[in-house]
Scaffold this motif. Structure first.
Motif, short mmCIF file in Angstrom:
data_model
loop_
_atom_site.label_atom_id
_atom_site.label_comp_id
_atom_site.label_asym_id
_atom_site.label_seq_id
_atom_site.Cartn_x
_atom_site.Cartn_y
_atom_site.Cartn_z
N ARG A 1 2.04 -13.83 -4.25
CA ARG A 1 1.18 -14.39 -5.29
C ARG A 1 -0.09 -13.58 -5.51
O ARG A 1 -0.97 -13.98 -6.27
N GLY A 2 -0.20 -12.45 -4.82
CA GLY A 2 -1.32 -11.54 -5.06
C GLY A 2 -2.56 -11.82 -4.25
O GLY A 2 -3.66 -11.37 -4.62
N ALA A 3 -2.43 -12.54 -3.15
CA ALA A 3 -3.60 -12.84 -2.31
C ALA A 3 -4.11 -11.55 -1.67
O ALA A 3 -3.37 -10.61 -1.42
N GLY A 4 -5.39 -11.54 -1.39
CA GLY A 4 -5.99 -10.39 -0.72
C GLY A 4 -6.74 -9.49 -1.68
O GLY A 4 -6.16 -8.98 -2.62
N SER B 1 -8.37 -6.69 -0.82
CA SER B 1 -8.31 -5.28 -0.42
C SER B 1 -6.91 -4.91 0.04
O SER B 1 -6.10 -5.78 0.39
N ALA B 2 -6.63 -3.61 0.02
CA ALA B 2 -5.32 -3.13 0.46
C ALA B 2 -5.09 -3.46 1.93
O ALA B 2 -3.96 -3.75 2.34
N ALA B 3 -6.15 -3.40 2.75
CA ALA B 3 -6.01 -3.67 4.18
C ALA B 3 -5.60 -5.13 4.42
O ALA B 3 -4.75 -5.41 5.27
N ILE B 4 -6.20 -6.05 3.68
CA ILE B 4 -5.85 -7.46 3.84
C ILE B 4 -4.41 -7.70 3.41
O ILE B 4 -3.66 -8.44 4.06
N ARG B 5 -3.99 -7.09 2.31
CA ARG B 5 -2.61 -7.27 1.84
C ARG B 5 -1.62 -6.67 2.83
O ARG B 5 -0.55 -7.22 3.07
N GLY C 1 5.13 -16.79 8.95
CA GLY C 1 5.63 -15.63 8.23
C GLY C 1 5.94 -15.96 6.78
O GLY C 1 5.60 -15.19 5.87
N ALA C 2 6.57 -17.10 6.55
CA ALA C 2 6.91 -17.50 5.18
C ALA C 2 5.65 -17.73 4.35
O ALA C 2 5.58 -17.34 3.18
N ALA C 3 4.64 -18.35 4.95
CA ALA C 3 3.39 -18.62 4.23
C ALA C 3 2.68 -17.33 3.86
O ALA C 3 2.18 -17.18 2.74
N LEU D 1 10.92 -8.59 2.33
CA LEU D 1 9.64 -8.06 2.79
C LEU D 1 9.47 -6.60 2.39
O LEU D 1 8.36 -6.15 2.11
N GLY D 2 10.59 -5.86 2.36
CA GLY D 2 10.52 -4.48 1.91
C GLY D 2 10.06 -4.36 0.47
O GLY D 2 9.29 -3.46 0.11
N LYS D 3 10.50 -5.28 -0.37
CA LYS D 3 10.06 -5.29 -1.77
C LYS D 3 8.56 -5.53 -1.85
O LYS D 3 7.86 -4.90 -2.65
N LEU D 4 8.07 -6.47 -1.06
CA LEU D 4 6.64 -6.76 -1.04
C LEU D 4 5.85 -5.54 -0.57
O LEU D 4 4.79 -5.22 -1.13
#
Length: 304
Positions: free
Chosen positions: A122-125, A127-131, A113-115, A192-195
């Motif tokens: 850090r902006g990985a992903g 597409s929106a689905a991956i994020r 979860g932390a990873a 997590l809510g902020k993310l």
């Protein structure tokens, strides 16, 4: 007051009273939205269903990671012969390390979860689905682990409880561990809510508490509730409490805080592309994973 009573009171305050009070305070304190602002966050059932499917996928992958982290160390330990099932694991043989390795599952999910949270931050992903999938992986990992620490402090027969006994933790140490885990629940939920809001903010009006609350509801809270019946399909057959308890705890504990906090959130959009993409891909992934759980794992996979 006994340590068990203290943990029980703290659990009620943090799991139930805390998000309820925060949600009510946010609702009462938020300025009244205009009709236009309220309608700015449109209902997008495709997005909600996609999010629900991604949560089903993330929850069960996280659960599989947890069980593998419980099984693999035992398989590498002389004298232990573990078997992995679709909703638990068992082992034959005896070793003093077996109790220690009952704690590796919760540790693995927490690290996963932390990873995922770090990757998302850090902006990985692309597409929106991956994020969104990374968000649900981060969510599942954290909230599958933290409640286990609390349960372990009051139950010697639970996974984390057995690991605590291996380290010969006393009642006071277990209570401290449980209180720390409980304190981490709202902190993790807000983080997590902020993310989540940073990813989906451009989908609707987040300048008002009502708009943010509605956006979180259609992006995470409602999908989490819709996912629960599907998640149970991965866990049957087993006792009803085992089928329902884990998904219900993981889903409710974190989402209650995220939903309650959304009224007071101060988040700006970081993404413009929030298209969820086709439902077919997450649906196909869920069906494939369900087949693995029910056809491959349900009869039992021996690790010896």
């Amino acid at each position: 007051m006994t340590n068990t009573s203290l943990i029980g009171i703290a659990t009620i305050l943090i799991v139930f009273a805390g998000p309820l009070a925060l949600g009510l305070a946010g609702r009462l304190g938020a300025r009244r939205d205009s009709v236009g602002a309220d309608r700015a966050t449109a209902w997008d059932w495709k997005f909600t269903i996609t999010s629900a499917l991604l949560y089903v996928l993330a929850f069960n992958l996280t659960f599989l990671i947890q069980e593998l982290a419980l099984v693999v160390p035992k398989a590498l330990t002389p004298g232990l012969r573990p078997t992995l099932f679709h909703n638990n694991h068992l082992w034959d043989g005896d070793s003093p390390l077996a109790a220690l390795f009952q704690g590796t599952g919760a540790l693995a999910t927490l690290l996963t979860g932390a990873a995922c949270a770090l990757l998302l931050r850090r902006g990985a992903g692309k597409s929106a689905a991956i994020r969104l999938f990374l968000f649900w992986m981060a969510y599942s990992g954290v909230f599958m682990a933290l409640p286990q620490v609390v349960i372990g402090a009051v139950s010697d027969k639970s996974d984390v409880g057995m690991a605590m006994d291996y380290f010969q933790l006393g009642s006071t140490s277990k209570t401290i561990a449980a209180l720390v885990a409980l304190a981490c629940i709202p902190l993790a939920a807000i983080g997590l809510g902020k993310l989540l809001l940073a990813e989906v903010a451009s989908r609707g009006q987040i300048g008002h508490g009502k708009g943010r609350s509605r956006l979180v509801f259609i992006s995470a809270t409602l999908p989490g509730m819709l996912a629960l019946p599907v998640i149970t399909l991965f866990r049957v057959p087993r006792e009803l409490i085992e089928v329902l308890a884990v998904p219900l705890v993981v889903t409710v504990v974190g989402l209650a805080w995220i939903q309650a906090w959304s009224w007071r959130a101060r988040v700006h959009a970081t993404r413009e592309d929030n298209a969820a993409g086709t439902i077919a891909r997450p649906l196909g992934a869920v069906l494939c994973l369900l087949l693995i759980f029910q056809i491959v794992l349900r009869p039992g996979v021996h690790f010896y």
